[in-house]
Design an enzyme around this catalytic site. Structure first.
Site, PDB file in Angstrom:
ATOM      1  N   GLY A 249       0.831  -1.199   0.000  1.00 48.32           N
ATOM      2  CA  GLY A 249       0.000   0.000   0.000  1.00 48.32           C
ATOM      3  C   GLY A 249       0.860   1.241   0.000  1.00 48.32           C
ATOM      4  O   GLY A 249       2.083   1.157   0.091  1.00 48.32           O
ATOM      5  N   LYS A 250       0.184   2.359  -0.082  1.00 46.30           N
ATOM      6  CA  LYS A 250       0.885   3.634  -0.164  1.00 46.30           C
ATOM      7  C   LYS A 250       1.814   3.843   1.037  1.00 46.30           C
ATOM      8  O   LYS A 250       2.896   4.389   0.927  1.00 46.30           O
ATOM      9  CB  LYS A 250      -0.158   4.747  -0.196  1.00 46.30           C
ATOM     10  CG  LYS A 250       0.310   5.989  -0.889  1.00 46.30           C
ATOM     11  CD  LYS A 250      -0.858   6.928  -1.034  1.00 46.30           C
ATOM     12  CE  LYS A 250      -0.425   8.227  -1.676  1.00 46.30           C
ATOM     13  NZ  LYS A 250      -1.575   9.104  -1.907  1.00 46.30           N
TER      14      LYS A 250
END
Ligand code: GLU
Length: 482
Positions: A249-250
């Protein structure tokens, strides 16, 4: 003929996981001669719409060279015979298919308020049962006037299907529910729109993330109701973050592809890296050119298990690709990365510098650090030598005396003899004369000439600097070190 699509939602930055899906769809379409790669923008979720996100997707695809045959263009126009390619512009298609479903008794207006539905959910939770909308299907639903959500009247049964990556799969009736086709804002849900579009756009292969597998029974149920055959599916396993076992994820530092580009990564390295997350050709080969990827890619060699995101590997691949790209091409791509003085320097000289520093570049963004000293005299920085593992063992007086012998030796070389071979010969003579080790003598000279953490071989560096500058730098180091 294969027709694949990449169908991003313009909801923010496009991370490497999304782009890997685009790459695999692209490779599949290009591996098959005459295949088409289609770009469709799934912009029906207005709440999550991010201005500029679509442009970023297009720019990323273009930079990577994943040219698409149909879809929106950066110029603002669209190409292809199956448009429009933005879902918000395709309402008439969804409307038409929705009416077909209503006529066939397979869709109905949802009469409940969100609060009532929440009540059903709470009740299911209290009874420790899974909530299913179809358990509350109204007996006499009102006529659909476009302001209520339109729901699919599902047919709960067991479904099985084949997935080109995941193999034979099945999903039970429990997974099937009356999902929303068209929301109360008049826009379709992803669940409905993508199926209508895949039908209308004659998509043969759907490649997407494995998070959609759980919905497959619903999708197959809808295909049945529509009287259409589903496409071939290939669900991609997740990419895991570097350390844990969570989906990338980010927050794990998974940057957008544009950030990597700005950080001096080459498209070849990025493609190579993305392809290697989940695919191999069955050999030990690690470096694949874009053309080779097209030649060798098949879905049957995509693995079922999650791939791990390894940024160090990307960095390594980038270094490999910086060595491989043709010099003229590399120097064009390096144009924006030179340091302050490099920017202004003569293009031919810059190319020569590039040709000798490229082997040490991990990214093009390393260029200033590894090249500015070719364009301007660097500041003498003895503390750099003092913190070098080998050099710090030597007293300053000995360091200075080594540099002095270097000046003496090198100053005897005439301009015409200032060649790589000669320089190497003289440096070797100096080595035995001073009875020191290359790790000491050569590193010392290297620092005195560049004051940079890495630099090309001494003869290469000295040739580009020329005799005057070489000797002047050694002298400055001696003076400042006394
Ligand atoms: N719009 C979906 C997404 O961005 C695409 C999924 C699909 O390819 O069907 O996740």
């Amino acid at each position: 003929m294969i027709r694949t699509r990449f169908a991003p939602s313009p909801t923010g930055y496009i991370h490497v996981g999304n782009i890997r899906t685009a790459l695999f769809a692209y490779l599949l379409s290009r591996h098959d001669e005459g295949g088409s790669f289609i770009l469709r923008i799934e912009d029906t979720d207005q709440k999550r719409f991010v201005d500029g996100a679509e442009r970023a997707v297009l720019e990323t695809l273009q930079w990577l060279g994943l040219d698409w045959d149909e879809g929106p263009q950066l110029s603002g126009a669209e190409i292809g015979d199956f448009g429009p390619y933005h879902q918000t512009e395709r309402r008439e298609y969804y409307q038409r298919w929705a009416e077909k479903l209503i006529a066939a008794g397979r869709a109905y207006a949802d009469p409940y308020t969100p609060e009532e539905i929440q009540g059903f959910r709470d009740e299911a939770a209290r009874n420790k049962k899974a909530f299913r909308y179809r358990d509350h299907r109204p007996n006499n639903p009102p006529e659909w006037n476009g302001t209520q959500p339109l729901r699919f009247k599902s047919e709960p049964k067991d479904y099985s299907w084949h997935d080109e990556i995941m193999g034979d799969s099945a999903g039970g009736r429990d997974a099937v529910d009356d999902f929303i086709l068209i929301k109360s804002d008049g826009l379709p849900t992803y669940n409905f729109a993508h199926i209508i579009d895949d039908i209308e756009m004659k998509i043969t292969h759907v490649i997407r993330g494995q998070e959609f597998i759980a919905s497959m029974p619903n999708y197959l149920s809808l295909y049945e109701a529509l009287g259409e055959a589903p496409p071939i599916y290939a669900h991609m396993p997740h990419i895991l973050n570097e350390t844990g076992n969570k989906k990338l994820g980010k927050r794990d530092g998974a940057k957008s592809v544009n950030e990597y580009r700005a950080g001096g990564y080459l498209r070849e390295a990025m493609l190579n890296f993305l392809a290697s997350m989940g695919w191999n050709d069955g050999t030990e080969q690690e470096i694949f050119s874009p053309t080779e990827l097209v030649e060798k890619f098949t879905l049957s060699r995509v693995g079922r298990s999650s791939a791990r995101f390894d940024e160090k590997r990307l960095l390594w691949l980038n270094g490999q690709w910086i060595k491989r790209i043709e010099l003229d091409d590399l120097s064009e791509r390096a144009a924006d990365f030179w340091g302050e003085m490099g920017q202004k320097a003569d293009p031919d000289y810059k190319k020569e510098v590039l040709s000798i520093v490229r082997d040490r570049l991990k990214t093009l963004a390393d260029l200033p650090l590894l090249s500015e000293y070719f364009f301007s005299t660097p500041k003498v920085d003895w503390p750099m030598i003092d913190s070098d593992k080998q050099l710090k063992k030597l007293p300053r007086a000995d360091q200075i005396s080594l540099l002095k012998s270097a000046v003496e030796k090198l100053s005897k070389i005439s301009l015409t003899d200032w060649t790589s071979e000669n320089l190497q010969g003289k440096l070797n003579e100096l080595l035995s004369l001073t009875d020191s080790k290359p790790a000491v003598l050569f590193s010392l000279i290297r620092f005195a000439l560049t004051w940079a953490p890495f630099s090309p071989s001494l003869p290469e560096t000295m040739i580009l600097l020329g005799p005057d500058e070489t000797l002047a730098r050694l002298q400055s180091a001696i003076v400042a070190g006394k």
